[in-house]
Design an enzyme around this catalytic site. Structure first.
Site, short mmCIF file in Angstrom:
data_model
loop_
_atom_site.label_atom_id
_atom_site.label_comp_id
_atom_site.label_asym_id
_atom_site.label_seq_id
_atom_site.Cartn_x
_atom_site.Cartn_y
_atom_site.Cartn_z
N SER A 128 0.84 -1.20 0.00
CA SER A 128 0.00 0.00 0.00
C SER A 128 0.88 1.25 0.00
O SER A 128 1.72 1.40 -0.88
CB SER A 128 -0.96 -0.05 1.20
OG SER A 128 -1.90 0.98 1.15
N ASP B 138 -9.32 -4.05 -5.78
CA ASP B 138 -8.59 -3.00 -5.08
C ASP B 138 -8.83 -1.67 -5.77
O ASP B 138 -8.69 -1.56 -6.99
CB ASP B 138 -7.09 -3.35 -5.09
CG ASP B 138 -6.22 -2.29 -4.44
OD1 ASP B 138 -6.75 -1.39 -3.77
OD2 ASP B 138 -4.98 -2.38 -4.61
N HIS C 215 -7.60 -4.86 -1.38
CA HIS C 215 -6.57 -4.03 -0.76
C HIS C 215 -6.44 -4.33 0.73
O HIS C 215 -7.43 -4.36 1.46
CB HIS C 215 -6.90 -2.54 -0.95
CG HIS C 215 -5.74 -1.65 -0.65
ND1 HIS C 215 -4.81 -1.31 -1.61
CD2 HIS C 215 -5.32 -1.06 0.50
CE1 HIS C 215 -3.89 -0.53 -1.07
NE2 HIS C 215 -4.17 -0.38 0.22
#
Length: 408
Positions: free
Chosen positions: A194, A348, A378
Site C-alpha cells: 500500500s 482493489d 486491498h
C-alpha cells in the site's frame, strides 16, 4: 452509592459499545459491497466492521479533543500480541530519531546476507512496526535475510513530506551501515505494501541520484499507491465501495496526509480538481487507454470534463510532485530503476496504479515480475496471521514474494 455509580458506568459503556457496533454493521451493509469473486466474504465483512468500529470510537475521542481517530485505531491494533520465532533475532533500534525493527536469522552466516528494507502500509494514518511484524519475520527466516522495518511518522499528526523524509533517511542510514549488520551491498531489496509500496518506489527513485550509495537490487511493490492525480480510472469506478479501502477512506487518508480540506471530495471524485492542460501533460502515463481492456469489463465510463475548481486545484496540486505520485516521474529516472516485482489485486481501488506502473517500467526496459490476485482486495496481506480471519490470497502473495527474493 458506589455500586450504583459503577452499575450506571458499566451500563453506559455497554450501551455505547452496542450502539456503535450496530451503527457500524448497518453502515457496512448499506454502503460497502463484497464481490462474489472474493473468497470468505464474511471474514472480510468482520474485518471491515472491526476497523470501522475502532475508527468510530476514535472519531468520538477526536471530537472530545483526546486524540486523533487514527491514533486510537492504531493503539487498539497494536494491542495484538507480537508473534515470535526462535530462529530470528529481533531488535528495536533507532536510525537517528526513526524507530526501526531489525530482523536477523539466529544461525550465523559465512557470507554477508541479503538485506530487505520494509515499509508498512496503512494509508499513512495507521499501521506500525507491530502490525507487519509477522511479514518481516517470515521474510527474514525464509529468505535468510536481514530485514529492517521502518517506523515512519504518520498522518494526521505529521503531514507530507514527513513520511517520505523518514523513509529516505532510514534507508540512507541503513545503506551507509550495511557492514555493521552483515548485509551484502550488492543484494539490498526495498519492499512495501500500500503506501509502504509508495515509500519503496519513491525511495528507489530518489536513490537514483545517489551514486555514492549501494544500488538497490530490486523493489517489491504490493498493491502500491502510485499517483494522487486521477481518481476516475476503471478500478476507482469498479471498486469504490469495496473494503478494506473504499473511496471514502482513501480520500480521508489523502486529506490527512496532504492537509487538504475534505470538503473537496465531490470535486475530486468528478475530476474537477485538475485543469485540462495539466491532465494532458500526464495522460500519456495515466490515461485509461494504457490499461488492458479486460480490466474494464466490470464497468468503466470516461468522466467528461466539468468546470475546474481552481481553489481545489491550488490546494491539491502538491500531489503533482513525483514524491507524492511516483508514477509520473520522468523517464530518465524510471529507466534507471531496479528489477521490480508488482502484486496487484482485482478488487482493489488502487489496482490500476500497478497496471500503469508495470507498463511504464516495461516500456523503459526495466524487468518486471507481475502477479495479479483475482480474488484479492486491498490490505489482504496485513491479515496474514489473523487465524480464522486470514485469507488464502495473503499466503499466496507471501509465497510469491519469497520466491522472487530468493533469486538474488
Amino acid at each position: 452509592m458506589v455500586v450504583l455509580a459503577l452499575t450506571l458506568l458499566v451500563g453506559s459503556v455497554a450501551v455505547f459499545s452496542l450502539g456503535s457496533l450496530l451503527w457500524v454493521v448497518g453502515k457496512h451493509f448499506w454502503t460497502e459491497h463484497i464481490p462474489e469473486g472474493i473468497t470468505h466474504p464474511w471474514r472480510l465483512r468482520i474485518l471491515s466492521c472491526l476497523f470501522h468500529l475502532t475508527m468510530t470510537w476514535g472519531m468520538i475521542f477526536e471530537k472530545l479533543g483526546l486524540c486523533y481517530a487514527p491514533q486510537f485505531a492504531s493503539f487498539l491494533h497494536d494491542l495484538k500480541p507480537l508473534k515470535r520465532d526462535p530462529d530470528v533475532v529481533v531488535k528495536d533500534l533507532h536510525f537517528g530519531t526513526i524507530p526501526v525493527k531489525l530482523y536477523k536469522p539466529k544461525k550465523p552466516s559465512s557470507i554477508p546476507r541479503l538485506g530487505i528494507i520494509f515499509f508498512h502500509g496503512g494509508g499513512t494514518i495507521i499501521g506500525s512496526l507491530r502490525t507487519h511484524n509477522s511479514i518481516c519475520l517470515r521474510l527474514s527466516k525464509e529468505c535468510d535475510s536481514v530485514v529492517v522495518s521502518v517506523g515512519y511518522r504518520k498522518s494526521p499528526m505529521y503531514k507530507y513530506p514527513v513520511m517520505k523524509d523518514d523513509c529516505v533517511v532510514a534507508t540512507t542510514h541503513f545503506l551507509e551501515s550495511l557492514d555493521v549488520y552483515g548485509v551484502d551491498p550488492a543484494r539490498v531489496v526495498t519492499c512495501g505494501d500500500s503506501v509502504g509500496g509508495t515509500a519503496a518506489t519513491v525511495t528507489s527513485q530518489m536513490l537514483v541520484h545517489r551514486p555514492d550509495l549501494p544500488r538497490i537490487k530490486a523493489q517489491i511493490l504490493i498493491y502500491p499507491l502510485l499517483q494522487l492525480i486521477d481518481f476516475g480510472s476503471p478500478s476507482y469506478q469498479q471498486n469504490r465501495n469495496i473494503p478494506l479501502l473504499s473511496w471514502d477512506l482513501a480520500f480521508y487518508c489523502f486529506c490527512c496526509h496532504l492537509d487538504v480540506n475534505i470538503s473537496w471530495k465531490s470535486v475530486v471524485k468528478n475530476g474537477m480538481h485538475l485543469p485540462p492542460d495539466v491532465w494532458e501533460k500526464y495522460r500519456k502515463w495515466l490515461g485509461a487507454e494504457n490499461i488492458p481492456e479486460r480490466f474494464k469489463n466490470r464497468g468503466y465510463k470516461s468522466i467528461p470534463w466539468g468546470p475546474v475548481n481552481n481553489d481545489a486545484y491550488q490546494e491539491i496540486k502538491r500531489s503533482l510532485n513525483y514524491t507524492c505520485s511516483p508514477l509520473i516521474s520522468e523517464d530518465s529516472i524510471v529507466s534507471q530503476l531496479p528489477e521490480t516485482c508488482i502484486v496487484s489485486c482485482e478488487y482493489d481501488l488502487l489496482r490500476d496504479h500497478s497496471l500503469l506502473y508495470k507498463k511504464r517500467l516495461e516500456d523503459l526496459g526495466v524487468p518486471v515480475t507481475w502477479h495479479h490476485m483475482e480474488d484479492g482486495f486491498h490490505g489482504v496481506l496485513s491479515a496474514l496471521d489473523y487465524g480464522l480471519l486470514s485469507f488464502p490470497c495473503a499466503s499466496r502473495i507471501m509465497d510469491l514474494i519469497i520466491q522472487f527474493i530468493r533469486k538474488f
